[in-house]
Write an enzyme that holds these catalytic residues in place. Structure first.
Site, PDB file in Angstrom:
ATOM      1  CB  ALA B  35      -0.911   0.006   1.219  1.00  0.00           C
ATOM      2  CG  ASP B  36       0.151   4.555  -2.765  1.00  0.00           C
ATOM      3  OD1 ASP B  36      -0.954   4.617  -2.172  1.00  0.00           O
ATOM      4  OD2 ASP B  36       0.265   4.779  -3.979  1.00  0.00           O
ATOM      5  CB  SER B  37       0.606   7.992   1.404  1.00  0.00           C
ATOM      6  OG  SER B  37       0.621   8.590   0.119  1.00  0.00           O
ATOM      7  CG  ASP B  39      -2.834   2.054  -2.221  1.00  0.00           C
ATOM      8  OD1 ASP B  39      -3.721   2.352  -3.035  1.00  0.00           O
ATOM      9  OD2 ASP B  39      -1.699   1.681  -2.558  1.00  0.00           O
ATOM     10  CB  THR B  40      -2.442   3.952   4.118  1.00  0.00           C
ATOM     11  OG1 THR B  40      -1.352   3.221   3.556  1.00  0.00           O
ATOM     12  CG2 THR B  40      -2.552   3.620   5.581  1.00  0.00           C
TER      13      THR B  40
END
Lengths: 422, 79
Positions: B35-37, B39-40
């Site tokens: 996950a990237d920022s 996605d989080t």
């Protein structure tokens, strides 16, 4: 400084009449309509209930679930068309491809309209209870430049990268920008074109409110009838077309197949009305003249004009006036056609689609038709001694083709392509 | 597996496009699940919608593993 020459070395297409270049072209030459009842949403309450949708497009065939969350439908179309065009061009197989000199300018007139609609709708419905719950991908999915960004990330193309917005002229502006940047030596290759996916309530409802769309709900396939007296508005289309433009020596050095040469681009503004074209076609005249001058060509060098010709009562007339004004006698020797009679109007992608038809017309010496004209359905304001290529494609030598696109805001952009000769 | 845990894992599988057996309780969203920022943030919002709760930003920052999420939601839904 001497300008470099630019050629077309790859094509990709997801359109209402085919999910690849060959199918789209063969259906255009065959005069096949892409119009049908709308399936993207329940349009039963709308004045217009049909459109030229892309058919049999399954996003899961092209993207994994995680990627799909980042992609509005317009960007999905753009990426799939770009993959086709890149593969067709063979640039990924080129030895020593300098990725810092490959750019991307894939335009949209609107962009992620459906994403906007969903997110704004969720807030309207749930905002009072939940507060703002906008998805973090809302903005990057919706913005009209993001297709170019996604394509660069897929291929690591580090050259100039942006979107262009000029409504229905957007992708002609994209092509002209890409062409000029290569001519000036700022890049070797451009992935360019346009994409749009606006056949959703806000798109159809918005254009309906302007009385811009045909309402021939009982006969969708015959609704887009440019230059016929009974025309009643345009038919919305969607999809994406991507062209690979390449500096000539770069293309030759890698033995690339060359479809045609980009000869020139012209631009202008009507400076007249938000949405209506100038009644005498002043902006269109200026755009076509600028393109001819840019290409170093004369009216008699053009054999085919792919018109903007959206099938609206006003626009078709002024464009014909403009053609007669610019081309004089040659207007009666060349072929004119509106391929929107078959594809509908792809808005920000329409210039790219019609540039592709122009390229293929020049390459194959075939002019695709303007379908749906019935004998006697003549508008007294249109000169029918011109050859509108009604209903049947025509085989003829096509040395060069000119393609017009005009956008709300009074934006005009014209692209000229010609046969490639050493 | 608790009902909360299975609903949390279903959201993670759906949003991050990962395989169900990758979603172990100790898995970190960014390090283990890709996950990237953005996605989080989306995961946190999906948890909020799914469980009808609000997760303040200062709490959301502390939710970095599957286990963190399950525990936070359990503590804030069963009162």
């Amino acid at each position: 400084m001497e300008l470099k020459r630019v050629v077309v070395t790859g094509l990709g297409a997801i359109t209402p009449i085919g999910n690849d270049v060959e199918t789209t072209w063969l259906n255009a030459v065959a005069g096949k309509s892409g119009a049908a009842p709308i399936t993207h949403f329940d349009a039963s309450q709308f004045k217009t209930q049909f459109a030229c949708e892309v058919k049999d497009f399954n996003p899961n065939d092209h993207f994994d679930r995680k990627k799909l969350r980042q992609l509005d439908l317009y960007a999905q179309y753009a990426m799939v068309a770009a993959r086709q065009a890149v593969a067709d061009s063979g640039i990924e197989e080129a030895a020593n491809l300098d990725r810092n000199r490959v750019g991307v300018i894939v335009a949209a007139g609107i962009g992620g309209l459906h994403t906007f609609e969903e997110e704004a709708g969720y807030y309207a419905l749930n905002g009072p209870q939940q507060g703002p719950k906008y998805n973090p991908f809302f903005i990057p999915k919706m913005i009209a430049d993001i297709a170019s960004g996604h394509i660069s990330m897929e291929y690591n193309y580090h050259g100039p990268n942006f979107g262009v917005v000029s409504a229905c002229a957007s992708s002609n502006n994209a092509i002209i920008d890409a062409f000029n940047l290569i001519r000036l030596g700022k890049a070797d290759v451009f992935v360019t074109g346009g994409a749009e996916a606006a056949i959703y309530p806000a798109g159809v409802g918005g254009f309906n409110s302007m009385h811009a769309l045909s309402t021939r709900n009982d006969d969708p396939e015959h609704a887009s009838r440019p230059f016929s007296a009974s025309r009643d508005g345009f038919v919305m289309g969607e999809g994406s077309v991507v062209l690979i433009l390449e500096e000539l020596e770069h293309a030759k050095a890698r033995g690339a197949k060359i479809y045609a040469e980009v000869a020139g681009g012209g631009m202008s503004a009507d400076a007249y009305h938000l949405t209506a074209t100038h009644p005498e076609g002043l902006g269109a005249i200026l755009s076509m003249r600028n393109a001819l001058e840019d290409a170093g060509m004369k009216p008699e060098d053009i054999d085919y004009i792919n018109v903007h010709g959206t099938s609206t009562p006003v626009g078709d007339i002024s464009e014909v006036k403009a053609i007669v004004e610019v081309f004089g006698e040659q207007a009666h020797k060349l072929n004119i056609s509106s391929t929107k009679s078959m594809t509908g109007h792809l808005l920000g992608a329409t210039g790219a689609l019609e540039a592709m038809f122009s390229v293929l017309s020049v390459k194959n010496d075939i002019v695709p038709p303007t379908i749906n004209h019935e004998e006697g359905d003549n508008d007294e304001n249109i000169d029918y001694t011109l050859n509108f290529t009604f209903n049947k494609a025509e085989n003829r030598p096509v040395r060069a083709a000119l393609s017009n696109s005009f956008g709300f805001g009074g934006h005009n952009a014209t692209v000229i392509v010609k046969k490639y000769e050493e | 597996m608790s009902e909360i845990a299975s609903r949390v894992k279903a959201i993670i599988v759906d949003k991050l496009g990962v395989d169900e057996n990758e979603v172990t309780e100790t898995a970190e969203f960014t390090k283990d699940l890709g996950a990237d920022s953005l996605d989080t943030v989306e995961l946190i919002m999906e948890f909020e919608k799914e469980f009808g709760i609000t997760i303040p930003d200062d709490q959301a920052e502390k939710i970095s593993t599957v286990q963190n999420a399950i525990e936070y939601i359990a503590a804030n839904t069963q009162k």
